[in-house]
Design a protein around this motif. Structure first.
Motif, PDB file in Angstrom:
ATOM      1  N   UNK A 176      -3.067  52.183  -9.205  1.00  9.20           N
ATOM      2  CA  UNK A 176      -2.901  51.061 -10.125  1.00  9.20           C
ATOM      3  C   UNK A 176      -1.511  51.099 -10.756  1.00  9.20           C
ATOM      4  N   UNK A 177      -0.995  49.921 -11.085  1.00  4.31           N
ATOM      5  CA  UNK A 177       0.307  49.817 -11.742  1.00  4.31           C
ATOM      6  C   UNK A 177       0.178  48.822 -12.891  1.00  4.31           C
ATOM      7  N   UNK A 178       1.075  48.972 -13.852  1.00  5.03           N
ATOM      8  CA  UNK A 178       1.007  48.160 -15.067  1.00  5.03           C
ATOM      9  C   UNK A 178       1.795  46.867 -14.897  1.00  5.03           C
ATOM     10  N   UNK A 179       1.147  45.772 -15.252  1.00  6.89           N
ATOM     11  CA  UNK A 179       1.807  44.475 -15.209  1.00  6.89           C
ATOM     12  C   UNK A 179       1.678  43.766 -16.546  1.00  6.89           C
ATOM     13  N   UNK A 180       2.470  42.739 -16.734  1.00  4.80           N
ATOM     14  CA  UNK A 180       2.346  41.914 -17.930  1.00  4.80           C
ATOM     15  C   UNK A 180       2.597  40.465 -17.565  1.00  4.80           C
ATOM     16  N   UNK A 181       2.089  39.583 -18.411  1.00  6.00           N
ATOM     17  CA  UNK A 181       2.174  38.153 -18.139  1.00  6.00           C
ATOM     18  C   UNK A 181       3.370  37.533 -18.854  1.00  6.00           C
ATOM     19  N   UNK A 182       4.213  36.876 -18.091  1.00  7.73           N
ATOM     20  CA  UNK A 182       5.284  36.059 -18.658  1.00  7.73           C
ATOM     21  C   UNK A 182       4.662  34.691 -18.944  1.00  7.73           C
ATOM     22  N   UNK A 183       4.238  34.486 -20.191  1.00  3.92           N
ATOM     23  CA  UNK A 183       3.461  33.300 -20.554  1.00  3.92           C
ATOM     24  C   UNK A 183       4.332  32.042 -20.504  1.00  3.92           C
ATOM     25  N   UNK A 184       3.808  31.020 -19.816  1.00  5.25           N
ATOM     26  CA  UNK A 184       4.527  29.751 -19.692  1.00  5.25           C
ATOM     27  C   UNK A 184       3.791  28.605 -20.394  1.00  5.25           C
ATOM     28  N   UNK A 185       2.464  28.617 -20.360  1.00  3.62           N
ATOM     29  CA  UNK A 185       1.696  27.527 -20.962  1.00  3.62           C
ATOM     30  C   UNK A 185       0.422  28.065 -21.602  1.00  3.62           C
ATOM     31  N   UNK A 186       0.064  27.480 -22.738  1.00  2.46           N
ATOM     32  CA  UNK A 186      -1.147  27.867 -23.457  1.00  2.46           C
ATOM     33  C   UNK A 186      -1.899  26.607 -23.858  1.00  2.46           C
ATOM     34  N   UNK A 187      -3.183  26.575 -23.523  1.00  2.37           N
ATOM     35  CA  UNK A 187      -4.063  25.510 -23.984  1.00  2.37           C
ATOM     36  C   UNK A 187      -5.241  26.132 -24.714  1.00  2.37           C
ATOM     37  N   UNK A 188      -5.646  25.485 -25.786  1.00  2.00           N
ATOM     38  CA  UNK A 188      -6.777  25.956 -26.581  1.00  2.00           C
ATOM     39  C   UNK A 188      -7.781  24.828 -26.724  1.00  2.00           C
ATOM     40  N   UNK A 189      -9.038  25.138 -26.429  1.00  2.00           N
ATOM     41  CA  UNK A 189     -10.133  24.205 -26.677  1.00  2.00           C
ATOM     42  C   UNK A 189     -11.026  24.846 -27.735  1.00  2.00           C
ATOM     43  N   UNK A 190     -11.025  24.275 -28.933  1.00  2.00           N
ATOM     44  CA  UNK A 190     -11.780  24.876 -30.018  1.00  2.00           C
ATOM     45  C   UNK A 190     -12.561  23.844 -30.832  1.00  2.00           C
ATOM     46  N   UNK A 191     -12.556  22.586 -30.336  1.00  2.00           N
ATOM     47  CA  UNK A 191     -13.285  21.526 -31.023  1.00  2.00           C
ATOM     48  C   UNK A 191     -13.392  20.344 -30.073  1.00  2.00           C
ATOM     49  N   UNK A 192     -14.200  19.353 -30.456  1.00  2.00           N
ATOM     50  CA  UNK A 192     -14.365  18.159 -29.637  1.00  2.00           C
ATOM     51  C   UNK A 192     -13.070  17.354 -29.593  1.00  2.00           C
ATOM     52  N   UNK A 193     -12.828  16.699 -28.484  1.00  2.00           N
ATOM     53  CA  UNK A 193     -11.652  15.856 -28.376  1.00  2.00           C
ATOM     54  C   UNK A 193     -10.638  16.331 -27.358  1.00  2.00           C
ATOM     55  N   UNK A 194     -10.924  17.422 -26.673  1.00  2.00           N
ATOM     56  CA  UNK A 194     -10.022  17.892 -25.623  1.00  2.00           C
ATOM     57  C   UNK A 194      -9.159  19.066 -26.048  1.00  2.00           C
ATOM     58  N   UNK A 195      -8.478  19.677 -25.086  1.00  2.00           N
ATOM     59  CA  UNK A 195      -7.660  20.866 -25.363  1.00  2.00           C
ATOM     60  C   UNK A 195      -6.369  20.533 -26.094  1.00  2.00           C
ATOM     61  N   UNK A 196      -5.848  21.534 -26.781  1.00  2.00           N
ATOM     62  CA  UNK A 196      -4.579  21.410 -27.509  1.00  2.00           C
ATOM     63  C   UNK A 196      -3.536  22.302 -26.856  1.00  2.00           C
ATOM     64  N   UNK A 197      -2.332  21.763 -26.672  1.00  2.00           N
ATOM     65  CA  UNK A 197      -1.233  22.556 -26.139  1.00  2.00           C
ATOM     66  C   UNK A 197      -0.608  23.367 -27.268  1.00  2.00           C
ATOM     67  N   UNK A 198      -0.378  24.643 -27.007  1.00  2.00           N
ATOM     68  CA  UNK A 198       0.222  25.533 -27.998  1.00  2.00           C
ATOM     69  C   UNK A 198       1.563  26.027 -27.471  1.00  2.00           C
ATOM     70  N   UNK A 199       2.599  25.900 -28.270  1.00  2.00           N
ATOM     71  CA  UNK A 199       3.906  26.413 -27.881  1.00  2.00           C
ATOM     72  C   UNK A 199       3.869  27.940 -27.806  1.00  2.00           C
ATOM     73  N   UNK A 200       4.498  28.482 -26.780  1.00  2.00           N
ATOM     74  CA  UNK A 200       4.499  29.937 -26.611  1.00  2.00           C
ATOM     75  C   UNK A 200       5.144  30.615 -27.820  1.00  2.00           C
ATOM     76  N   UNK A 201       6.201  30.019 -28.365  1.00  2.00           N
ATOM     77  CA  UNK A 201       6.872  30.609 -29.533  1.00  2.00           C
ATOM     78  C   UNK A 201       5.938  30.648 -30.744  1.00  2.00           C
ATOM     79  N   UNK A 202       5.100  29.618 -30.903  1.00  2.00           N
ATOM     80  CA  UNK A 202       4.140  29.603 -32.005  1.00  2.00           C
ATOM     81  C   UNK A 202       3.088  30.674 -31.808  1.00  2.00           C
ATOM     82  N   UNK A 203       2.690  30.878 -30.578  1.00  2.00           N
ATOM     83  CA  UNK A 203       1.706  31.930 -30.255  1.00  2.00           C
ATOM     84  C   UNK A 203       2.235  33.305 -30.647  1.00  2.00           C
ATOM     85  N   UNK A 204       3.464  33.604 -30.263  1.00  2.00           N
ATOM     86  CA  UNK A 204       4.039  34.924 -30.564  1.00  2.00           C
ATOM     87  C   UNK A 204       4.389  35.086 -32.038  1.00  2.00           C
ATOM     88  N   UNK A 205       4.550  33.972 -32.746  1.00  2.00           N
ATOM     89  CA  UNK A 205       4.900  34.053 -34.168  1.00  2.00           C
ATOM     90  C   UNK A 205       3.728  34.440 -35.044  1.00  2.00           C
TER      91      UNK A 205
END
Length: 209
Positions: A177-206
């Motif tokens: 096994x070897x260690x990898x990490x994800x270079x995140x490009x896009x984030x979507x969150x579904x946490x309520x009715x009305x469809x998914x929300x796009x989240x900026x990667x910079x906001x995620x890391x902040x």
């Protein structure tokens, strides 16, 4: 605009409820849900889902001859901690070329991870079906990077992963096994009715959790 749209949805639902059968309890729930949605921090929810999960489902494009070019979904253990067990938001994982994901990413390193609140049974304990939008989930897409064992943070990252997944010691010694990490490009969150929300990667890391 978002608030106006949400308010319009609430009014529509309330009008429907009056034409069918008035329920004070149902109206109160609709209003409470509306207020909850307007206060949701989608970036925070994404970070919390990632940090609380010990594993995630990951989708790749298959290189296996039997299902070549079909989506392949696998389960892999993940960790986002540093050596002090503090969340960084960086998604790290162990891979092996004996596995579906290990072979697939080297052909096309674009993958998508899914994390859901049901992984920690929060939805089940709240009597929510896993498919309900209020059973929060996040879909995180990016590119797999194989970490360089000579990089300055490799040993600390590997130690943090093993601290969370002690069985990993055996995986590394016996199955390459070897260690990898994800270079995140896009984030979507579904946490309520009305469809998914796009989240900026910079906001995620902040986010700090």
């Amino acid at each position: 605009l978002k608030v106006i749209m949400l308010l319009s949805s609430v009014i529509t639902i309330l009008l429907i409820s009056y034409t069918q059968a008035y329920s004070a309890a149902r109206d109160a729930q609709i209003i409470a849900d509306f207020l909850r949605e307007s206060e949701l921090n989608h970036a925070m929810i994404a970070r919390q889902l990632v940090h609380r999960a010990n594993w995630a489902s990951v989708g790749t494009l298959s290189t296996n001859e039997d299902v070549k070019d079909y989506p392949m979904v696998n389960i892999i253990s993940i960790d986002d901690n540093n050596e002090h067990k503090v969340s960084t938001g960086v998604i790290r994982f162990l891979l092996t070329d004996l596995d579906f994901t290990g072979k697939d990413w080297q052909h096309n390193n674009k993958v998508t991870f899914t994390f859901t609140d049901e992984q920690t049974l929060n939805c089940k304990n709240s009597n929510k079906d896993p498919m309900e939008p209020t059973c929060a989930r996040t879909m995180i897409s990016g590119q797999v990077n194989k970490m360089d064992p000579n990089s300055p943070n490799y040993n600390s990252s590997l130690s943090a992963f093993i601290a969370r997944h002690p069985a990993a010691k055996k995986w590394i010694s016996e199955h390459d096994f070897y260690l990898g990490e994800l270079d995140i490009r896009n984030i979507y969150v579904l946490d309520f009715y009305g469809g998914p929300h796009h989240v900026n990667v910079s906001d995620y890391y902040a986010i700090h959790i």
